[in-house]
Design a protein around this motif. Structure first.
Motif, short mmCIF file in Angstrom:
data_model
loop_
_atom_site.label_atom_id
_atom_site.label_comp_id
_atom_site.label_asym_id
_atom_site.label_seq_id
_atom_site.Cartn_x
_atom_site.Cartn_y
_atom_site.Cartn_z
N VAL A 1 130.69 69.44 38.06
CA VAL A 1 131.91 69.22 38.82
C VAL A 1 131.83 67.84 39.48
CG1 VAL A 1 133.35 70.01 40.75
CG2 VAL A 1 132.10 71.68 39.35
N ARG A 2 132.85 67.03 39.29
CA ARG A 2 132.93 65.74 39.98
C ARG A 2 134.05 65.83 41.02
NH1 ARG A 2 131.26 60.59 39.74
NH2 ARG A 2 132.67 58.96 40.42
N LEU A 3 133.76 65.41 42.23
CA LEU A 3 134.71 65.54 43.33
C LEU A 3 135.21 64.17 43.78
CD1 LEU A 3 132.93 68.23 45.54
CD2 LEU A 3 134.76 68.59 43.86
N LEU A 4 136.51 64.07 43.92
CA LEU A 4 137.13 62.87 44.46
C LEU A 4 137.34 63.05 45.96
CD1 LEU A 4 139.83 62.31 41.69
CD2 LEU A 4 137.62 61.14 41.93
N PRO A 5 137.55 61.97 46.71
CA PRO A 5 137.83 62.11 48.14
C PRO A 5 138.99 63.08 48.39
CG PRO A 5 137.42 59.82 47.62
CD PRO A 5 137.48 60.55 46.31
N GLY A 6 138.80 63.97 49.33
CA GLY A 6 139.81 64.98 49.63
C GLY A 6 139.60 66.28 48.88
N GLU A 7 138.72 66.29 47.87
CA GLU A 7 138.44 67.51 47.12
C GLU A 7 137.18 68.19 47.67
OE1 GLU A 7 140.33 66.52 42.74
OE2 GLU A 7 138.19 66.13 43.06
N GLY A 8 137.01 69.46 47.32
CA GLY A 8 135.85 70.18 47.80
C GLY A 8 135.57 71.40 46.96
N VAL A 9 134.67 72.24 47.47
CA VAL A 9 134.25 73.46 46.78
C VAL A 9 134.18 74.60 47.79
CG1 VAL A 9 132.29 74.58 45.64
CG2 VAL A 9 133.02 72.32 44.90
N LEU A 10 134.58 75.77 47.34
CA LEU A 10 134.55 76.99 48.15
C LEU A 10 133.78 78.06 47.39
CD1 LEU A 10 135.61 78.92 50.46
CD2 LEU A 10 137.64 79.26 49.01
#
Length: 251
Positions: free
Chosen positions: A193-202
């Motif tokens: 998973v690659r995350l951009l600013p403002g994205e996250g994981v739950l």
């Protein structure tokens, strides 16, 4: 709670109406020369009160131990290893530890779900490791995206088209797992998973999504407040299971 300038995290866990909390979770930040390694994990134990509680704790402690060892590896100025490989080895260690613990008569037959996310903030790359029916989601501007598949009897029948979603929710076998850490031949799913600013994981256990459907979730900007609201709603709707959730968002 804020751990570092690059990301924020939140966590909640509640016993619900159960006698023991068989869920276990972890938020771990490890500083390395390149930046920060962040580990999120949730586990939902099975096998009876003491056995389930022990299984989930042993699994996450083993996972954490493996991540600390990798952080020490990086601090020793040794070459980085792909995060999927790190997660794979960590899950294998957790499997071995739970299997060993299950040799004790009082813990025989125990096992646990385990869903974890390892993130390197200097590359914005991460990996989800997963077994069982706890879940991982990506948090993005467009809402939630589920990253894992449940390893359960009902989920398999649903995938085959033999059950409808409504039938699956009410089926007496809905809590029967087809894969769990600690059982012989455990197989894990890995997803990069690659995350951009403002994205996250739950990450959540089934005590949350079993009572509050994901289409009703709204975390907002304040992750901790959002998780606490979801927990309160699950308890309001009966709270008949342990409820655990952890989340992170890239700043």
């Amino acid at each position: 709670m804020r751990l570092a300038p690059r990301f924020s995290v939140a966590a909640v866990s509640h016993v619900g109406r159960r006698q023991n909390n068989e869920d276990f979770h972890r938020v771990l930040r490890l500083e390395v020369p390149q930046g920060n390694l962040l580990l999120l994990a949730v586990a939902d134990g099975m096998g009876g009160l003491e056995a389930g509680e022990r299984a989930s704790k042993v699994a996450i402690e083993a996972l954490s131990e493996a991540m600390r060892a990798y952080a020490d590896h990086l601090k020793g100025d040794r070459p980085a290893v792909g995060l999927s490989r790190v997660m794979e080895k960590a899950l294998a260690l957790a499997q071995k530890r739970v299997e060993k613990e299950a040799e004790r008569p009082e813990y025989r037959g125990m096992g646990t779900t385990l869903t974890a996310f390892l993130y390197a903030d200097w590359t914005r790359e991460g990996v989800v490791g997963h077994i069982g029916d706890s879940r991982a989601y990506r948090l993005g501007p467009g809402g939630l995206e589920r990253l894992t598949e449940d390893h359960s009897w009902v989920a398999e029948r649903l995938k085959e088209g033999l059950l409808t979603p409504t039938e699956a929710e009410r089926h007496p076998y809905r809590n029967v797992l087809t894969r769990a850490l600690g059982l012989p031949g455990a197989r894990f799913d890995l997803k990069e998973v690659r995350l951009l600013p403002g994205e996250g994981v739950l990450l959540v256990t089934d005590g949350l999504y079993g009572l509050v459907p994901e289409e009703e979730w709204c975390l907002g900007r304040d992750l901790q407040r959002g998780l606490e609201a979801l927990l309160s709603e699950a308890l309001r709707r009966g709270g008949d299971d342990n409820v655990t959730a952890v989340a992170m968002r890239v700043e």
